[in-house]
Design a protein around this motif. Structure first.
Motif, PDB file in Angstrom:
ATOM      1  N   LYS A   1       0.871  -1.118  -0.137  1.00 15.22           N
ATOM      2  CA  LYS A   1      -0.082   0.296   0.031  1.00 15.22           C
ATOM      3  C   LYS A   1       0.839   1.241  -0.125  1.00 15.22           C
ATOM      4  CE  LYS A   1      -3.354   2.632   2.973  1.00 15.22           C
ATOM      5  NZ  LYS A   1      -4.584   2.885   3.128  1.00 15.22           N
TER       6      LYS A   1
ATOM      7  N   LEU B   1      -5.963   2.817  11.394  1.00 12.43           N
ATOM      8  CA  LEU B   1      -5.919   1.815  10.437  1.00 12.43           C
ATOM      9  C   LEU B   1      -5.638   2.395   8.913  1.00 12.43           C
ATOM     10  CD1 LEU B   1      -8.161  -0.915  11.704  1.00 12.43           C
ATOM     11  CD2 LEU B   1      -5.675  -1.063  11.101  1.00 12.43           C
ATOM     12  N   PHE B   2      -6.625   3.290   8.613  1.00  5.58           N
ATOM     13  CA  PHE B   2      -6.732   3.374   6.980  1.00  5.58           C
ATOM     14  C   PHE B   2      -5.367   4.456   6.607  1.00  5.58           C
ATOM     15  CE2 PHE B   2      -9.025   6.050   3.760  1.00  5.58           C
ATOM     16  CZ  PHE B   2      -8.969   4.902   2.787  1.00  5.58           C
TER      17      PHE B   2
ATOM     18  N   TRP C   1      -0.317   0.358  13.275  1.00  8.78           N
ATOM     19  CA  TRP C   1      -1.275  -0.327  12.462  1.00  8.78           C
ATOM     20  C   TRP C   1      -1.688  -1.819  12.756  1.00  8.78           C
ATOM     21  CZ3 TRP C   1      -0.682  -4.691   9.400  1.00  8.78           C
ATOM     22  CH2 TRP C   1      -1.904  -4.766   8.682  1.00  8.78           C
TER      23      TRP C   1
ATOM     24  N   ILE D   1     -22.824   3.522  12.389  1.00  5.21           N
ATOM     25  CA  ILE D   1     -21.199   3.129  13.041  1.00  5.21           C
ATOM     26  C   ILE D   1     -21.120   4.081  14.539  1.00  5.21           C
ATOM     27  CG2 ILE D   1     -20.314   5.233  11.854  1.00  5.21           C
ATOM     28  CD1 ILE D   1     -18.598   2.029  12.143  1.00  5.21           C
TER      29      ILE D   1
ATOM     30  N   GLY E   1     -15.817   4.313   7.213  1.00  2.00           N
ATOM     31  CA  GLY E   1     -16.990   3.648   6.992  1.00  2.00           C
ATOM     32  C   GLY E   1     -18.356   4.147   6.749  1.00  2.00           C
TER      33      GLY E   1
ATOM     34  N   THR F   1     -18.465   5.798   2.319  1.00  4.86           N
ATOM     35  CA  THR F   1     -18.524   4.560   1.383  1.00  4.86           C
ATOM     36  C   THR F   1     -19.636   3.772   1.169  1.00  4.86           C
ATOM     37  OG1 THR F   1     -17.402   3.416   3.283  1.00  4.86           O
ATOM     38  CG2 THR F   1     -15.913   4.288   1.497  1.00  4.86           C
TER      39      THR F   1
ATOM     40  N   THR G   1     -22.647   3.886  -1.497  1.00  2.87           N
ATOM     41  CA  THR G   1     -22.792   2.382  -2.318  1.00  2.87           C
ATOM     42  C   THR G   1     -24.270   2.240  -2.295  1.00  2.87           C
ATOM     43  OG1 THR G   1     -20.745   1.596  -1.396  1.00  2.87           O
ATOM     44  CG2 THR G   1     -22.322   0.102  -2.106  1.00  2.87           C
TER      45      THR G   1
ATOM     46  N   TYR H   1      -6.859   2.698  -5.245  1.00  4.99           N
ATOM     47  CA  TYR H   1      -5.923   2.573  -4.380  1.00  4.99           C
ATOM     48  C   TYR H   1      -4.650   2.768  -4.690  1.00  4.99           C
ATOM     49  CZ  TYR H   1      -6.259  -2.509  -5.696  1.00  4.99           C
ATOM     50  OH  TYR H   1      -6.346  -3.818  -6.521  1.00  4.99           O
TER      51      TYR H   1
ATOM     52  N   PRO I   1     -13.181  -3.831  -5.066  1.00  2.83           N
ATOM     53  CA  PRO I   1     -13.878  -2.714  -4.689  1.00  2.83           C
ATOM     54  C   PRO I   1     -13.268  -2.320  -3.003  1.00  2.83           C
ATOM     55  CG  PRO I   1     -15.568  -4.229  -4.661  1.00  2.83           C
ATOM     56  CD  PRO I   1     -14.381  -4.755  -5.391  1.00  2.83           C
ATOM     57  N   TRP I   2     -12.782  -3.454  -2.575  1.00  2.00           N
ATOM     58  CA  TRP I   2     -12.132  -3.441  -1.128  1.00  2.00           C
ATOM     59  C   TRP I   2     -10.792  -3.249  -1.111  1.00  2.00           C
ATOM     60  CZ3 TRP I   2     -16.895  -2.938   1.713  1.00  2.00           C
ATOM     61  CH2 TRP I   2     -17.792  -3.513   0.884  1.00  2.00           C
ATOM     62  N   GLY I   3     -10.295  -2.986  -2.273  1.00  2.00           N
ATOM     63  CA  GLY I   3      -8.744  -2.912  -2.043  1.00  2.00           C
ATOM     64  C   GLY I   3      -8.015  -4.298  -1.984  1.00  2.00           C
TER      65      GLY I   3
ATOM     66  N   ARG J   1      -3.682  -4.560   3.539  1.00  2.00           N
ATOM     67  CA  ARG J   1      -4.349  -3.558   3.663  1.00  2.00           C
ATOM     68  C   ARG J   1      -5.836  -3.102   3.337  1.00  2.00           C
ATOM     69  NH1 ARG J   1      -0.652   0.576   5.852  1.00  2.00           N
ATOM     70  NH2 ARG J   1      -2.899   1.629   6.546  1.00  2.00           N
ATOM     71  N   ALA J   2      -6.362  -4.114   2.597  1.00  2.00           N
ATOM     72  CA  ALA J   2      -7.836  -4.192   2.157  1.00  2.00           C
ATOM     73  C   ALA J   2      -8.781  -3.798   3.486  1.00  2.00           C
ATOM     74  CB  ALA J   2      -8.042  -5.446   1.512  1.00  2.00           C
ATOM     75  N   CYS J   3      -9.869  -3.482   2.930  1.00  2.00           N
ATOM     76  CA  CYS J   3     -10.956  -3.174   3.885  1.00  2.00           C
ATOM     77  C   CYS J   3     -11.278  -3.945   4.953  1.00  2.00           C
ATOM     78  CB  CYS J   3     -12.040  -2.763   3.107  1.00  2.00           C
ATOM     79  SG  CYS J   3     -13.338  -1.914   4.119  1.00  2.00           S
ATOM     80  N   ILE J   4     -11.050  -3.569   6.339  1.00  2.00           N
ATOM     81  CA  ILE J   4     -11.189  -4.304   7.356  1.00  2.00           C
ATOM     82  C   ILE J   4     -12.730  -4.377   7.572  1.00  2.00           C
ATOM     83  CG2 ILE J   4     -11.129  -2.601   9.135  1.00  2.00           C
ATOM     84  CD1 ILE J   4      -9.661  -4.489  10.870  1.00  2.00           C
TER      85      ILE J   4
HETATM   86  C1  HEM Z   1      -9.653   0.238   3.735  1.00  2.00           C
HETATM   87  C2  HEM Z   1     -13.481   0.451   0.551  1.00  2.00           C
HETATM   88  C3  HEM Z   1     -16.615   0.239   4.270  1.00  2.00           C
HETATM   89  C4  HEM Z   1     -13.014   0.697   7.354  1.00  2.00           C
HETATM   90  C5  HEM Z   1     -10.486   0.210   2.466  1.00  2.00           C
HETATM   91  C6  HEM Z   1      -9.705   0.142   1.112  1.00  2.00           C
HETATM   92  C7  HEM Z   1     -10.938   0.027   0.346  1.00  2.00           C
HETATM   93  C8  HEM Z   1     -12.064   0.307   1.005  1.00  2.00           C
HETATM   94  C9  HEM Z   1     -10.704   0.235  -1.265  1.00  2.00           C
HETATM   95  C10 HEM Z   1      -8.478  -0.120   0.984  1.00  2.00           C
HETATM   96  C11 HEM Z   1      -7.675   1.306   0.886  1.00  2.00           C
HETATM   97  C12 HEM Z   1      -6.380   1.358   0.473  1.00  2.00           C
HETATM   98  O1  HEM Z   1      -5.817   0.297   0.040  1.00  2.00           O
HETATM   99  O2  HEM Z   1      -5.701   2.600   0.463  1.00  2.00           O
HETATM  100  C13 HEM Z   1     -14.591   0.416   1.449  1.00  2.00           C
HETATM  101  C14 HEM Z   1     -15.953   0.299   0.823  1.00  2.00           C
HETATM  102  C15 HEM Z   1     -16.841   0.498   1.814  1.00  2.00           C
HETATM  103  C16 HEM Z   1     -16.233   0.333   3.007  1.00  2.00           C
HETATM  104  C17 HEM Z   1     -16.106   0.302  -0.785  1.00  2.00           C
HETATM  105  C18 HEM Z   1     -18.225   0.336   1.744  1.00  2.00           C
HETATM  106  C19 HEM Z   1     -18.859  -0.025   0.795  1.00  2.00           C
HETATM  107  C20 HEM Z   1     -15.861   0.345   5.365  1.00  2.00           C
HETATM  108  C21 HEM Z   1     -16.358   0.399   6.744  1.00  2.00           C
HETATM  109  C22 HEM Z   1     -15.427   0.493   7.631  1.00  2.00           C
HETATM  110  C23 HEM Z   1     -14.133   0.633   6.860  1.00  2.00           C
HETATM  111  C24 HEM Z   1     -17.968   0.408   6.959  1.00  2.00           C
HETATM  112  C25 HEM Z   1     -15.350   0.397   8.998  1.00  2.00           C
HETATM  113  C26 HEM Z   1     -16.472   0.546   9.835  1.00  2.00           C
HETATM  114  C27 HEM Z   1     -11.842   0.677   6.672  1.00  2.00           C
HETATM  115  C28 HEM Z   1     -10.380   0.540   7.121  1.00  2.00           C
HETATM  116  C29 HEM Z   1      -9.471   0.444   6.209  1.00  2.00           C
HETATM  117  C30 HEM Z   1     -10.202   0.516   4.888  1.00  2.00           C
HETATM  118  C31 HEM Z   1     -10.084   0.782   8.606  1.00  2.00           C
HETATM  119  C32 HEM Z   1      -7.942   0.566   6.287  1.00  2.00           C
HETATM  120  C33 HEM Z   1      -7.444  -1.020   6.366  1.00  2.00           C
HETATM  121  C34 HEM Z   1      -5.939  -1.201   6.597  1.00  2.00           C
HETATM  122  O3  HEM Z   1      -5.278  -0.519   6.044  1.00  2.00           O
HETATM  123  O4  HEM Z   1      -5.645  -1.969   7.580  1.00  2.00           O
HETATM  124  N1  HEM Z   1     -11.827   0.333   2.631  1.00  2.00           N
HETATM  125  N2  HEM Z   1     -14.495   0.298   2.670  1.00  2.00           N
HETATM  126  N3  HEM Z   1     -14.466   0.497   5.501  1.00  2.00           N
HETATM  127  N4  HEM Z   1     -11.586   0.305   5.382  1.00  2.00           N
HETATM  128 FE1  HEM Z   1     -13.113   0.326   4.080  1.00  2.00          FE
END
Ligand code: HEM
Length: 451
Positions: free
Chosen positions: A66, A83-84, A93, A151, A264, A267, A271, A331, A392-394, A398-401
């Motif tokens: 990442k 985290l993000f 992290w 949330i 959270g 996004t 959607t 990403y 869509p979740w990466g 480091r994908a979406c937790i």
């Molecule tokens: C990371 C998408 C919902 C918390 C990411 C990443 C993507 C993503 C693409 C990776 C980003 C990167 O590589 O830089 C989405 C989408 C969501 C969503 C499309 C809803 C449709 C959520 C929710 C939460 C959340 C509901 C928390 C309640 C996080 C966190 C990370 C993350 C903490 C960083 C993870 C790490 O690097 O360890 N998300 N997300 N996301 N997302 Fe989501």
């Protein structure tokens, strides 16, 4: 490396950018220039990747990791090393990843289900009134209220009560302004900001202070009361990281809470908004989803935790929505050492942006990628496609937790709405995809008829 045709000395491709809709401009460029191209704005170089084979290469965790691109670095003013926005090397992290992992597992959703339902019921009450009055509902506004309240409750047992008030909670207002400021300042000209942006800067500082103080108050209150609520905050306050034997510091807890609110909320709201747009255009999809909901849950009655996972078609509606308009449009990835990409050598330090909406329209999706068709996600069809063309979740560690959380919330919400309403689009409305840090539908309204 392919690049826009009219590159100017010094300015580079400055004239070809679209400040309001950079992602949609990059999609056009990718269609003209192919699955990898280079953009140069003044002295800044950006490589945009969207071809399926190239994306597979940059997702390789051994060679790539990442990268914290500019928009993410700018978010650190709110979320610090949460985290993000944490750099890969930051110890908080892995600590937070270990501690919070269980709070985002599929099984953990059982604990959040009732809180989510309470908020969905509030949304339905508010939409029932609109339906009775024959009004159009402002979809993005309703969805933002829903996701903030969800949330807030599941994360730290806080009720923003967004459906019960006419003005947004001061915390939410501060966060919206702060995100808007960060987004604008990513694109504007630094010298103009320095000269004319003083009052906006002061407001931004006040907004961040308000957010931090609010979260600190919630955490202190929880410490004082010693109560346990089974939410993410409990997990952060009482769990020890098995690797280090340490707990999260108060500052890290604050950063994680703010992270969940930033990552959270928009996004998931976006959607849900895009999904409702598609549903308003596809009554045949609504009918099919409704038949499934009736079969799994019955015509009325509460949707149970176990039933959410059985709503396979509703889930496909969410997946297809995320394919066409992934709320997080991409990403960043950085090479770990000198490597090649599509046969080109990239030196150490190089980084690229993966452009998801274009990857999700790759020829591997068939010859009509713009068509909204949830059946693309039928298991047999999914098995025929390579997994890396839907991201869509990466990707990687480091994908979406929050993926399971977002999916549970989205399926539960859509099922609750589909079984209750038909959605009619506003005459003449064409989908307007607004770009901030996320993509979201702008000015989207639908008229509801209660069944
Ligand atoms: C990371 C998408 C919902 C918390 C990411 C990443 C993507 C993503 C693409 C990776 C980003 C990167 O590589 O830089 C989405 C989408 C969501 C969503 C499309 C809803 C449709 C959520 C929710 C939460 C959340 C509901 C928390 C309640 C996080 C966190 C990370 C993350 C903490 C960083 C993870 C790490 O690097 O360890 N998300 N997300 N996301 N997302 Fe989501």
């Amino acid at each position: 490396m392919p690049q826009p045709r009219w590159r100017l000395p010094l300015l580079g491709d400055l004239l070809s950018i679209d400040v309001a809709k950079p992602v949609q401009r990059e999609m056009q460029m990718a269609q003209e220039l192919g699955g990898i191209f280079e953009r140069k704005i003044l002295q800044h170089r950006l490589i945009v990747v969207s071809g399926a084979d190239l994306v597979r290469e940059v997702n390789d965790e051994e060679k790539w990791a990442k990268f914290l691109g500019k928009p993410l670095r700018k978010l650190r003013v709110i979320a610090g090393d949460g985290l993000f926005t944490a750099f890969n090397s930051e110890p908080n992290w892995s600590k937070a990843h270990n501690i919070l992992g269980p709070g985002f597992s599929q099984a953990a959703m059982r604990g959040y289900h009732d809180s989510m339902l309470t908020v969905v019921d509030r949304l339905v009450d508010s939409w029932d009134s609109a339906a009775a009055g024959g009004e159009y509902v402002d979809v993005p506004k309703s969805m933002t209220s829903l996701t903030f309240d969800v949330i807030g409750r599941c994360g730290f047992s806080y009720d923003f009560d967004s459906f019960g008030r006419t003005e947004p909670d001061p915390f939410i207002a501060a966060m919206s302004r702060a995100l808007e400021y960060i987004n604008r300042s990513s694109n504007d000209i630094p010298i103009l900001r320095a000269l004319f942006g003083r009052s906006a800067r002061a407001q931004h500082a006040r907004d961040i202070a308000l957010m931090q103080e609010t979260v600190d108050r919630i955490v202190e209150e929880r410490m004082r009361s010693g109560e346990q609520h089974g939410d993410l905050l409990d997990l952060m306050m009482h769990t020890v990281d098995p690797d280090t034997g340490e707990q999260l510091s108060p500052e890290s807890i604050r950063n994680q809470v703010l992270t969940f609110l930033v990552a959270g909320n928009e996004t998931t709201a976006a959607t849900l908004g895009f999904a409702i747009h598609f549903l308003s255009r596809h009554p045949e999809v609504v009918a099919k989803a409704r038949a499934e909901i009736t079969q799994v849950v019955g015509a009325d009655g509460r949707i149970g935790y176990e039933q959410v996972a059985k709503l396979r078609y509703v889930r496909r509606v969410v997946d297809e929505t995320l394919r066409l308009w992934p709320a997080a449009p991409g990403y960043f990835r950085k090479v770990r050492g000198e490597t090649t990409l599509g046969g080109r050598t990239l030196p150490k330090g190089s980084w690229v942006f993966v452009l998801l909406p274009q990857l999700h329209r790759d020829p591997l999706w068939g010859d009509d990628p713009e068509r909204f068709d949830p059946d693309r996600f039928e298991p047999a069809a999914v098995r025929k496609r390579p997994a890396h063309i839907f991201k869509p979740w990466g990707t990687g560690i480091r994908a979406c937790i929050g993926r399971q959380f977002a999916l549970h919330e989205a399926v539960l919400t859509l099922a609750s709405l589909i079984r209750r309403y038909d959605f009619a689009p506003e005459p003449g409305y064409e989908l307007d995809v607004h770009e901030a840090i996320t993509l979201k539908p702008r000015r989207l309204k639908v008229k509801l008829s209660t069944l």
